[in-house]
Write an enzyme that holds these catalytic residues in place. Structure first.
Site, PDB file in Angstrom:
ATOM      1  CB  THR A  11      33.101  45.540  54.525  1.00 21.78           C
ATOM      2  OG1 THR A  11      32.661  44.395  54.931  1.00 21.78           O
ATOM      3  CG2 THR A  11      33.781  46.076  55.628  1.00 21.78           C
ATOM      4  CE  LYS A 103      42.573  42.728  49.318  1.00 26.25           C
ATOM      5  NZ  LYS A 103      42.141  42.936  50.733  1.00 26.25           N
ATOM      6  CD  GLU A 127      48.628  53.900  51.547  1.00 32.20           C
ATOM      7  OE1 GLU A 127      49.464  54.902  51.324  1.00 32.20           O
ATOM      8  OE2 GLU A 127      49.158  52.864  52.234  1.00 32.20           O
ATOM      9  N   GLY A 132      45.468  47.569  54.989  1.00 35.58           N
ATOM     10  CA  GLY A 132      44.233  48.256  55.301  1.00 35.58           C
ATOM     11  C   GLY A 132      44.344  49.716  55.769  1.00 35.58           C
ATOM     12  CD  GLU A 188      40.032  39.892  50.287  1.00 33.78           C
ATOM     13  OE1 GLU A 188      39.448  40.065  49.139  1.00 33.78           O
ATOM     14  OE2 GLU A 188      40.320  40.752  51.179  1.00 33.78           O
ATOM     15  CG  ASP A 199      44.441  39.258  51.207  1.00 36.73           C
ATOM     16  OD1 ASP A 199      43.952  39.940  50.382  1.00 36.73           O
ATOM     17  OD2 ASP A 199      44.856  39.712  52.238  1.00 36.73           O
ATOM     18  CE  LYS A 203      46.072  42.624  52.041  1.00 35.06           C
ATOM     19  NZ  LYS A 203      45.365  42.197  52.962  1.00 35.06           N
ATOM     20  N   GLY A 300      38.735  45.937  57.863  1.00 35.50           N
ATOM     21  CA  GLY A 300      37.713  46.370  58.621  1.00 35.50           C
ATOM     22  C   GLY A 300      37.337  47.871  57.896  1.00 35.50           C
TER      23      GLY A 300
HETATM   24  P1  NDP Z   1      32.163  43.334  50.080  1.00 37.12           P
HETATM   25  O1  NDP Z   1      31.724  41.978  49.559  1.00 37.12           O
HETATM   26  O2  NDP Z   1      31.751  43.663  51.585  1.00 37.12           O
HETATM   27  O3  NDP Z   1      31.336  44.409  49.031  1.00 37.12           O
HETATM   28  C1  NDP Z   1      31.502  44.183  47.620  1.00 37.12           C
HETATM   29  C2  NDP Z   1      30.334  44.907  46.951  1.00 37.12           C
HETATM   30  O4  NDP Z   1      30.856  45.255  45.696  1.00 37.12           O
HETATM   31  C3  NDP Z   1      29.169  44.810  47.307  1.00 37.12           C
HETATM   32  O5  NDP Z   1      28.537  46.208  47.416  1.00 37.12           O
HETATM   33  C4  NDP Z   1      28.716  44.358  45.917  1.00 37.12           C
HETATM   34  O6  NDP Z   1      27.187  44.652  45.570  1.00 37.12           O
HETATM   35  C5  NDP Z   1      29.427  44.926  44.966  1.00 37.12           C
HETATM   36  N1  NDP Z   1      29.653  43.993  43.950  1.00 37.12           N
HETATM   37  C6  NDP Z   1      30.446  43.069  43.893  1.00 37.12           C
HETATM   38  N2  NDP Z   1      30.698  42.123  42.560  1.00 37.12           N
HETATM   39  C7  NDP Z   1      29.939  43.278  41.609  1.00 37.12           C
HETATM   40  C8  NDP Z   1      29.605  43.339  40.188  1.00 37.12           C
HETATM   41  N3  NDP Z   1      29.933  42.277  39.616  1.00 37.12           N
HETATM   42  N4  NDP Z   1      28.790  44.358  39.937  1.00 37.12           N
HETATM   43  C9  NDP Z   1      28.351  45.385  40.667  1.00 37.12           C
HETATM   44  N5  NDP Z   1      28.776  45.325  42.129  1.00 37.12           N
HETATM   45  C10 NDP Z   1      29.462  44.253  42.620  1.00 37.12           C
HETATM   46  O7  NDP Z   1      33.737  43.586  49.787  1.00 37.12           O
HETATM   47  P2  NDP Z   1      34.497  44.512  50.616  1.00 37.12           P
HETATM   48  O8  NDP Z   1      33.930  46.049  51.023  1.00 37.12           O
HETATM   49  O9  NDP Z   1      35.257  43.889  52.040  1.00 37.12           O
HETATM   50  O10 NDP Z   1      36.002  44.734  49.733  1.00 37.12           O
HETATM   51  C11 NDP Z   1      36.088  45.438  48.709  1.00 37.12           C
HETATM   52  C12 NDP Z   1      37.407  45.415  48.196  1.00 37.12           C
HETATM   53  O11 NDP Z   1      38.370  45.905  49.326  1.00 37.12           O
HETATM   54  C13 NDP Z   1      38.035  44.377  47.792  1.00 37.12           C
HETATM   55  O12 NDP Z   1      38.896  44.327  46.820  1.00 37.12           O
HETATM   56  C14 NDP Z   1      38.772  43.975  49.023  1.00 37.12           C
HETATM   57  O13 NDP Z   1      39.917  42.895  49.096  1.00 37.12           O
HETATM   58  C15 NDP Z   1      39.139  45.267  49.332  1.00 37.12           C
HETATM   59  N6  NDP Z   1      39.646  45.403  50.906  1.00 37.12           N
HETATM   60  C16 NDP Z   1      38.798  45.010  51.999  1.00 37.12           C
HETATM   61  C17 NDP Z   1      39.032  45.345  53.209  1.00 37.12           C
HETATM   62  C18 NDP Z   1      37.825  44.880  54.339  1.00 37.12           C
HETATM   63  O14 NDP Z   1      38.572  44.770  55.634  1.00 37.12           O
HETATM   64  N7  NDP Z   1      36.810  44.172  53.862  1.00 37.12           N
HETATM   65  C19 NDP Z   1      40.097  45.799  53.536  1.00 37.12           C
HETATM   66  C20 NDP Z   1      41.087  46.063  52.719  1.00 37.12           C
HETATM   67  C21 NDP Z   1      40.850  45.962  51.190  1.00 37.12           C
HETATM   68  P3  NDP Z   1      25.938  44.075  46.566  1.00 37.12           P
HETATM   69  O15 NDP Z   1      26.117  44.997  47.907  1.00 37.12           O
HETATM   70  O16 NDP Z   1      24.830  44.385  45.790  1.00 37.12           O
HETATM   71  O17 NDP Z   1      26.156  42.690  46.872  1.00 37.12           O
HETATM   72  N1  HSE Z   2      40.799  40.241  53.677  1.00 39.25           N
HETATM   73  C1  HSE Z   2      41.821  41.079  53.797  1.00 39.25           C
HETATM   74  C2  HSE Z   2      42.390  40.624  55.186  1.00 39.25           C
HETATM   75  C3  HSE Z   2      41.252  42.280  54.066  1.00 39.25           C
HETATM   76  O1  HSE Z   2      41.934  39.930  56.140  1.00 39.25           O
HETATM   77  O2  HSE Z   2      43.489  41.245  55.473  1.00 39.25           O
HETATM   78  C4  HSE Z   2      42.306  43.456  54.100  1.00 39.25           C
HETATM   79  O3  HSE Z   2      42.951  43.522  52.901  1.00 39.25           O
END
Ligand code: NDP
Ligand code: HSE
Length: 427
Positions: A11, A103, A127, A132, A188, A199, A203, A300
């Site tokens: 995402t 986090k 940040e 978010g 998550e 979570d 934070k 998001g």
């Molecule tokens: P996703 O689960 O959507 O994406 C994770 C990505 O990391 C995928 O592309 C996955 O690969 C890759 N990945 C996971 N583990 C491994 C590994 N061991 N080796 C290589 N690649 C790996 O996560 P998000 O984008 O939602 O979240 C990412 C971070 O941002 C997290 O720390 C989350 O807490 C934080 N965050 C998320 C928010 C949100 O709204 N989603 C908001 C704020 C923070 P593949 O695509 O091949 O599966």
């Molecule tokens: N899973 C987290 C939330 C993503 O819902 O707030 C943003 O940190």
């Protein structure tokens, strides 16, 4: 030219790629540099991807990024503690700057990672890790230059706020709302982190470490989530003119420190009660500035991607001053803060109701009572979080009870209500 190695293309990772592409010229203007994503680490090379990403840059070998001397900034967006911690450590040791939204890894080893960045004269910016899209880490770093922060509180998890909003406004049940939150990418990888409050606890620990000037970890936060809140409770709250939110709070003075995440009942007219869907709010009390409130989208693709790209720009422009999170000694005392609590119990038998009330009387607790055949609702008065946790444990009612703190300002509002008139709600 600045070369970026991205760890993760989910995402947030795909949001970052889109922003870097769509805002290319604005970013070049800001940094006077061309920014290029030269490699992206993923788990599954075969997965269908956002067409904006050239598949040639994908790799499943972390060394292609962490050990590539041409990569300047590693952006960690895979989540979780391991292997993220190992990758961030290796990136910093190899002289790269780090931007992360993670986090979990920060609250696990905030001190270690920030000290390692300092030692290697590199930046670690995060940040996106709290609230978010809301700029909160940077303003907080500014505030602590001369403000003493006494209290931080807020709605810090988008997923749980989204679920509660859907349950309250649209009558969805918990599971349906969670499925929706996962679909839009708020949750998550393991949504237990969201719904059990972990979570939000991570934070509040990150904010507390920066604000109070001593290391606060996830384990320091007394944490409860929203899984026990039922349609029965939501109905009851609505009739009382209250709404429920998962609130993280941290308080410190020279002697005391307390941090918690728990469901809190708020008057529907209050600011926090009107923060809905995946929006977050953070409220900070500084001794000079007074109360500040920061509001915006807490999860998001775009809001979070925005925070990550802002950090990338700051790193390129050399704005990554280290934070000193060991400015003060951590107070050893946990204060006993008295509040009022809503407690609902689904009864196993009518006799149980007498037993529960007898036990509560034994503890000499003051309460107001709404009694039904299948459920019991109590408003417990002047009880601490520790005391109510113990009470639930001793009564062995954990799986069939729900309890929520009533915000002190809103308790007067409840006192004016005649609880007996709510008896028809309780069957
Ligand atoms: P996703 O689960 O959507 O994406 C994770 C990505 O990391 C995928 O592309 C996955 O690969 C890759 N990945 C996971 N583990 C491994 C590994 N061991 N080796 C290589 N690649 C790996 O996560 P998000 O984008 O939602 O979240 C990412 C971070 O941002 C997290 O720390 C989350 O807490 C934080 N965050 C998320 C928010 C949100 O709204 N989603 C908001 C704020 C923070 P593949 O695509 O091949 O599966
Ligand atoms: N899973 C987290 C939330 C993503 O819902 O707030 C943003 O940190």
């Amino acid at each position: 030219m600045v070369k970026i190695g991205l760890l993760g293309l989910g995402t947030v990772g795909s949001g970052v790629c889109e922003i870097l592409s769509e805002k290319k010229s604005a970013i070049e203007e800001q940094t006077k540099k061309t920014v290029e994503i030269s490699k992206i680490l993923v788990n599954d090379l075969e997965k269908n991807r956002n067409p904006i990403v050239d598949r040639k840059v994908l790799t499943d070998n972390p060394s292609d990024i962490l050990d590539d001397p041409d990569i300047d900034i590693v952006v960690e967006l895979i989540g979780g503690i391991e292997p993220a911690h190992t990758y961030i450590t290796r990136a910093l040791e190899n002289g790269k700057h780090v931007v992360t939204a993670n986090k979990a890894v920060l609250s696990h080893d905030f001190l270690g990672l920030t000290n390692l960045a300092k030692k290697n004269n590199r930046g670690i910016l995060f940040e996106a890790s709290v609230a978010g899209g809301i700029p909160i880490i940077k303003p907080l770093k500014e505030l602590i230059k001369f403000n003493k922060i006494k209290e931080i509180k807020g709605i810090l998890n988008g997923t749980t706020n989204f679920i509660l909003s859907k349950m309250i406004e649209e009558g969805l049940d918990f599971k349906e709302a969670l499925v929706l939150a996962r679909k839009v990418g708020f949750a998550e990888a393991d949504p237990t982190d969201d719904i059990e409050g972990y979570d939000a606890a991570r934070k509040i620990s990150i904010l507390s470490s920066i604000a109070f000037g001593y290391n606060v970890t996830f384990e320091d936060v007394d944490c409860r989530g929203i899984t026990s809140i039922s349609a029965f409770d939501i109905d009851f709250f609505k009739k009382l003119g209250l709404t429920i939110k998962l609130v993280g709070s941290a308080y410190s003075n020279d002697l005391d420190f307390d941090a918690s995440v728990e469901p809190v009942l708020l008057n529907t007219n209050s600011i926090m009660a009107n923060v809905n869907d995946a929006f977050n709010i953070v409220s900070i009390d500084g001794d000079v500035v007074g109360n500040l409130q920061f509001y915006g989208q807490g999860a998001g693709k775009n809001p979070t991607g925005n925070a990550v790209v802002t950090d990338i720009i700051d790193i390129i422009n050399g704005e990554f001053n280290p934070i000193d999170i060991e400015r003060r000694r951590k107070p050893s005392n946990t204060p006993k803060i008295l509040s009022n609590y809503y407690l609902r119990i689904f009864l196993e038998s009518q006799k149980e109701s007498d037993f529960i009330l007898k036990t509560i009387n034994k503890y000499k607790l003051k309460y107001r009572l709404v009694k039904g055949e299948e459920s019991l609702v109590l408003i417990l008065q002047n009880i601490s979080r520790q005391e109510i946790n113990n009470l639930i444990e001793n009564l062995e009612i954990k799986g069939r009870s729900c309890y929520a703190r009533i915000n002190s300002e809103d308790y007067c509002f409840i006192q004016e209500l005649n609880l007996e008139s709510f008896n028809e709600l309780v069957v």
